[in-house]
Structure formats: structure tokens, C-alpha cells
Design a protein around this motif. Sequence first.
Motif, short mmCIF file in Angstrom:
data_model
loop_
_atom_site.label_atom_id
_atom_site.label_comp_id
_atom_site.label_asym_id
_atom_site.label_seq_id
_atom_site.Cartn_x
_atom_site.Cartn_y
_atom_site.Cartn_z
N VAL A 128 0.87 -1.18 0.00
CA VAL A 128 0.00 0.00 0.00
C VAL A 128 0.91 1.22 0.00
CG1 VAL A 128 -1.79 1.27 1.23
CG2 VAL A 128 -1.83 -1.23 1.19
N ALA A 129 0.89 1.96 -1.09
CA ALA A 129 1.91 2.97 -1.31
C ALA A 129 1.75 4.22 -0.45
CB ALA A 129 1.91 3.38 -2.79
N ASP A 130 0.54 4.53 0.01
CA ASP A 130 0.35 5.82 0.68
C ASP A 130 0.52 5.77 2.20
OD1 ASP A 130 -1.92 4.49 1.43
OD2 ASP A 130 -3.34 6.01 0.74
N ARG A 131 1.09 4.68 2.73
CA ARG A 131 1.38 4.57 4.16
C ARG A 131 0.14 4.73 5.02
NH1 ARG A 131 5.30 2.81 2.01
NH2 ARG A 131 7.47 3.40 2.36
N SER A 132 -0.99 4.26 4.54
CA SER A 132 -2.22 4.31 5.31
C SER A 132 -2.41 3.03 6.09
CB SER A 132 -3.42 4.52 4.38
OG SER A 132 -3.34 5.75 3.70
N VAL A 133 -3.18 3.13 7.17
CA VAL A 133 -3.59 1.94 7.92
C VAL A 133 -4.85 1.41 7.25
CG1 VAL A 133 -4.38 1.05 10.13
CG2 VAL A 133 -2.59 2.80 10.05
N VAL A 134 -4.76 0.21 6.73
CA VAL A 134 -5.86 -0.36 5.93
C VAL A 134 -6.32 -1.67 6.55
CG1 VAL A 134 -6.52 -1.30 3.69
CG2 VAL A 134 -5.00 0.69 3.81
N LEU A 135 -7.62 -1.82 6.72
CA LEU A 135 -8.22 -3.10 7.08
C LEU A 135 -9.26 -3.47 6.03
CD1 LEU A 135 -8.86 -2.82 10.95
CD2 LEU A 135 -6.93 -3.90 9.79
N LEU A 136 -9.45 -4.76 5.84
CA LEU A 136 -10.49 -5.27 4.95
C LEU A 136 -11.57 -5.90 5.84
CD1 LEU A 136 -7.86 -5.13 3.14
CD2 LEU A 136 -8.94 -6.90 1.74
N PRO A 137 -12.64 -5.16 6.15
CA PRO A 137 -13.63 -5.62 7.13
C PRO A 137 -14.18 -7.02 6.87
CG PRO A 137 -14.01 -3.33 6.60
CD PRO A 137 -12.95 -3.81 5.66
N ALA A 138 -14.44 -7.35 5.61
CA ALA A 138 -15.00 -8.67 5.31
C ALA A 138 -14.02 -9.77 5.71
CB ALA A 138 -15.34 -8.77 3.82
N ASN A 139 -12.74 -9.56 5.44
CA ASN A 139 -11.75 -10.57 5.78
C ASN A 139 -11.44 -10.59 7.27
OD1 ASN A 139 -11.70 -11.02 3.06
ND2 ASN A 139 -9.67 -10.15 2.71
N VAL A 140 -11.56 -9.44 7.93
CA VAL A 140 -11.39 -9.41 9.38
C VAL A 140 -12.48 -10.24 10.05
CG1 VAL A 140 -11.50 -7.93 11.43
CG2 VAL A 140 -10.20 -7.18 9.41
N GLU A 141 -13.71 -10.08 9.58
CA GLU A 141 -14.82 -10.86 10.13
C GLU A 141 -14.63 -12.35 9.87
OE1 GLU A 141 -18.54 -9.37 8.76
OE2 GLU A 141 -18.15 -7.31 9.41
N ALA A 142 -14.15 -12.69 8.68
CA ALA A 142 -13.92 -14.10 8.37
C ALA A 142 -12.83 -14.68 9.26
CB ALA A 142 -13.54 -14.25 6.90
N PHE A 143 -11.79 -13.90 9.52
CA PHE A 143 -10.70 -14.35 10.39
C PHE A 143 -11.21 -14.56 11.81
CE2 PHE A 143 -7.34 -13.03 13.44
CZ PHE A 143 -6.44 -14.05 13.21
N ALA A 144 -12.14 -13.71 12.25
CA ALA A 144 -12.64 -13.77 13.63
C ALA A 144 -13.56 -14.96 13.87
CB ALA A 144 -13.39 -12.48 13.97
N GLU A 145 -14.14 -15.50 12.80
CA GLU A 145 -15.09 -16.60 12.96
C GLU A 145 -14.40 -17.82 13.57
OE1 GLU A 145 -16.89 -17.46 9.24
OE2 GLU A 145 -17.97 -15.55 9.10
N GLY A 146 -15.01 -18.36 14.60
CA GLY A 146 -14.49 -19.57 15.23
C GLY A 146 -13.40 -19.35 16.25
N LEU A 147 -12.96 -18.10 16.44
CA LEU A 147 -11.90 -17.84 17.42
C LEU A 147 -12.43 -17.76 18.84
CD1 LEU A 147 -9.66 -15.13 15.66
CD2 LEU A 147 -9.29 -17.60 15.80
N GLY A 148 -13.71 -17.50 18.99
CA GLY A 148 -14.27 -17.32 20.32
C GLY A 148 -13.82 -16.02 20.97
N VAL A 149 -13.47 -15.03 20.14
CA VAL A 149 -13.03 -13.74 20.62
C VAL A 149 -13.94 -12.67 20.05
CG1 VAL A 149 -11.11 -12.08 20.68
CG2 VAL A 149 -10.64 -14.54 20.70
N ASP A 150 -14.27 -11.68 20.86
CA ASP A 150 -15.13 -10.60 20.43
C ASP A 150 -14.57 -9.92 19.19
OD1 ASP A 150 -17.37 -8.62 21.03
OD2 ASP A 150 -15.62 -7.30 21.00
N LEU A 151 -15.43 -9.62 18.22
CA LEU A 151 -14.98 -9.03 16.95
C LEU A 151 -14.25 -7.70 17.17
CD1 LEU A 151 -14.85 -8.97 13.87
CD2 LEU A 151 -17.16 -8.01 13.85
N GLU A 152 -14.68 -6.92 18.15
CA GLU A 152 -14.02 -5.64 18.39
C GLU A 152 -12.58 -5.84 18.83
OE1 GLU A 152 -14.59 -1.52 21.01
OE2 GLU A 152 -15.96 -3.21 21.26
N GLN A 153 -12.32 -6.84 19.65
CA GLN A 153 -10.94 -7.14 20.04
C GLN A 153 -10.11 -7.60 18.85
OE1 GLN A 153 -9.64 -9.07 23.67
NE2 GLN A 153 -11.77 -9.21 24.40
#
Length: 480
Positions: free
Chosen positions: A238-263
Motif C-alpha cells: 500500500v503505497a500511501d502509508r495508510s492503515v488499511v483493514l479489509l472488514p470482510a476478511n477481518v470478520e472471516a478471520f474472527a469466525e471460530g476464534l471465540g473472541v469478540d470481533l471488536e478485540q
Amino acid sequence: MPDHPHSSDHPADDGSESGQGMGSGLPPEIEQMLARLTGGTLDPDMAKALKDMGVDKIDPSMMQMMVGQLQAMFASPDTDAFNVGLATDAARKAVSAAGDAVVSEVANRQTAQAAQVAELWLDEVTSFEAPGVTTHAWSRAEWVEASMPVWRTLVEPVAEGVGRAVGAALHTQLEQLGEGALPEGMFPPGVDPSMLIGQMEPMVAKMSGAMFGLQVGQAVGALATETVSGTEVGLPVVADRSVVLLPANVEAFAEGLGVDLEQVRLYLAVREAARVRLFSEVPWIGPQLVAAVRDYARDITIDTDRIESALQSVDPTDAEALQAALQDQLFRPDQSPAQRAALGRLETYLALVEGWVDVVTDRATRAHLPQAAALGEAVRRRRATGGPAEKAFAGLVGLELRPRRLRDAANLWSALESAHGSSGRDAAWGHPDVAPTGADLDDPLGYVERVGSSDSAALDAALDQILRGGEDSAGTTSES
């Protein structure tokens, strides 16, 4: 019956001014396309060879589809080694097929808030400053568009190497051929196949660039469906040095972890913000990563005997099997000593980047997130099974990264921190000549001794911390 029965189906849209062919007996669509590929004129020998192969007898509907695909492949006037337009289009199609959606305003706000908190936590544990507060919540397609220019920079040298190898192999094979060397009827009598190489070179170059572009597009598209943040692959894509998240993939990663999505979101935002700070404050690391890939590409070779052997077992009429055989063999070049050295540097730098991120993220989150240790464990498992970085490099340039070096790097950064504090830890990034090497990953305490003075008690404490559990030093196990 006319020589090319379907030419009358398109009397005015064959690409010529008059709608008439060039007298070769080939369909006008093919005539015009070949003329553009070979400098504006159609070589009579090539035209006769194609006609003798039966190109003029192909079903009109199939011909239209084939011409459309070839025109899309050869749309660019340049013979680039890497067709970036085709790569981007393939990647966007891949994410669309996997499912993608516009990011909601709610997701945008949540990402911005997580990034702001992450920056505050990082201020307490690293001397590296944030380059800014720009934050993005991207869809998968947006990540593809934003990262493709950097992927192009990374893989173009590899594409050029592949193109040279393919061209050299073609030259070698055709130069060894003469009349009668190929199956009867493939070329008309009296035509020397080696004389056609000049006419074929532009088309071969475009085909090589298109093949590599498609491969890159498929790899980046697959990566876009997994990567949770802008630079999770460990590279400054990412060339502009921004902090970037992909919400859809974050949610997919969180599935099954037993951890609150906000954490989960906060933890991943800290990792991303830490990586962005590192790339911003250590300007040499990005170019060094790119240089390692370029050095690898510069010495690329292809085992043509292996390719020929693979093709002998494939039905030439089975397009999918043919493509699979070529891709499986073409993009796995044998490694030379220079390539192995470049690969070692690349693995070391990527391990140092991710190891530092592991340590800094642990320091920033363990007092704030109850499940920080569990999330660190989840990230480590993700890498151990072949994380985004490993998959990206394996698919694009045939480089397989070894996750075990990340733990070694985390141990080294922890030892530096124990002996010299967080400022001493971060100071080791000051110049590539003093940064840790692959050998230092095997002997972290030796490196600590060289970079600064410290009494034996501090070194013993650092060694004890590592031996007591290297995972604890990187925040990868639960605290008792």
C-alpha cells in the motif's frame, strides 16, 4: 463454396477499410489480427501454413470467440513482459466470484476508531512515529486496485526472466528445425520453420506477458480474499502509508476464534499500524525487499526438457490440462546459487519485519486486550499453515517462505529489548549494514552483545527469557 464461409457474416467489421480480406484465404478477422501483430503486413508463408492447418475451416461462432479472446490478450500495443491490465482484470474477477461488497459507513467508522486506538497504544511501546492518521476500510477489489502497482514492481523482473527464457527456448527449438522436421502438413513444402521466428516473436512476447499476467491476477485475487489488512503480506504493497483493514476478511478471520470481533479488529489494527510505522520510519527495508526479488529474477532459468516431458503426457486438445502442465512447470525455475542467496535475504528481511511486528504488537496490546495472547496464537497458526505472504510468493515467483524464521526474529527483537530497551530494539533498524542478518537469527544473544554494551546479568536475563519460552517473549502464549 467460398474459401472462408464465415467471412460474409461480417462484411464491414473485419478491421479493414473495405471489409475485404488480403487474399490469403484466411478469415478476415484472423488476417487483420495477424497483420497487427506482425507489423502491419501478413507474411504469405505464415498465412499459408495456418490455412493448411485448417484455420479457415473453423466454425464461425468458435472463430468469433477465439478472435475475441486473442484480441483482448493482445489489446496492448506494447510487448510488456507483464500484462498488468490483464492481471488486474483477472484479480477483480476472482474477488467478484468469491464475493465482494462495498464497505458500509459503519465498517468505515469502526476501522477508523480501531486505528486511532492502535496508534495511541503503539506510541507507548515504540520510538517509531505514525506517518499520519489516514485510515481506509477497503473492499477486496479496492485492495487489488491499490496494491497492483507494487505487485507489478515486484513481479515484473520475474516476468522478464520468464519471457527471456520462453523466447530463448523457442529460438533454440526452431533454429534446430528444417523442412521435414515437423509432422507432415503442419507447414507447406519448402517452408523453413526457423524463418518464421521473426514473425512469431511479437505474438510470443504478448502470450508470455498475458500468461504471467493471468497468473499474477489469480494469485493477487486469491490473496485479496484472505488478507486482513493492507500490508499483512509483510511487504509495503500500500503505497500511501495508510492503515488499511479489509472488514470482510477481518470478520472471516474472527469466525471460530471465540473472541469478540471488536478485540479482533483492534488487534489487527495494531499489527497493521505497527507495520506501517516500520515501513515509514525505515525507508531502506522496502527497497531491500524489492531488490531481493529482482536479484532472484535476474538469474531465472527454465528447464525446457522438463516442460517438454510434461507436455508429452498431455492431450494437446485438452486446453485446461495443457495450461495446467505449462503453469506447473514453467513457473518453477531451478534455483541458482545467486537465487538461493537472494531468497535467503528475502526470507530474513520478511522474518525481521514480522518478528518485530509480533513483539511490538504484544507490548501494545497485552495490557489492553484480554484476549491478546489468544489472538497472537491465532495469527501464528495462520502463518504456520501457509499465510498470505507465503501463498503470494509461491504463486507469483515460486518463492516459498519459511515461517520458522519469524519466531527466530521475534526472539532476537525480544533479546534486544531486554538488554537495551525499546529504543535500542528499534535503533537496530537504523541502517541495513547494522541490521540483523540470517546468521544473527541463529545467535540472537551474540547480536545483542555486538550492537551495544550490557552487563552479563542483563544478557543472562534476556537469554533466560528466550529459553523459558520464546513464544512468551512475542506474546504468543497466554499469561499465567
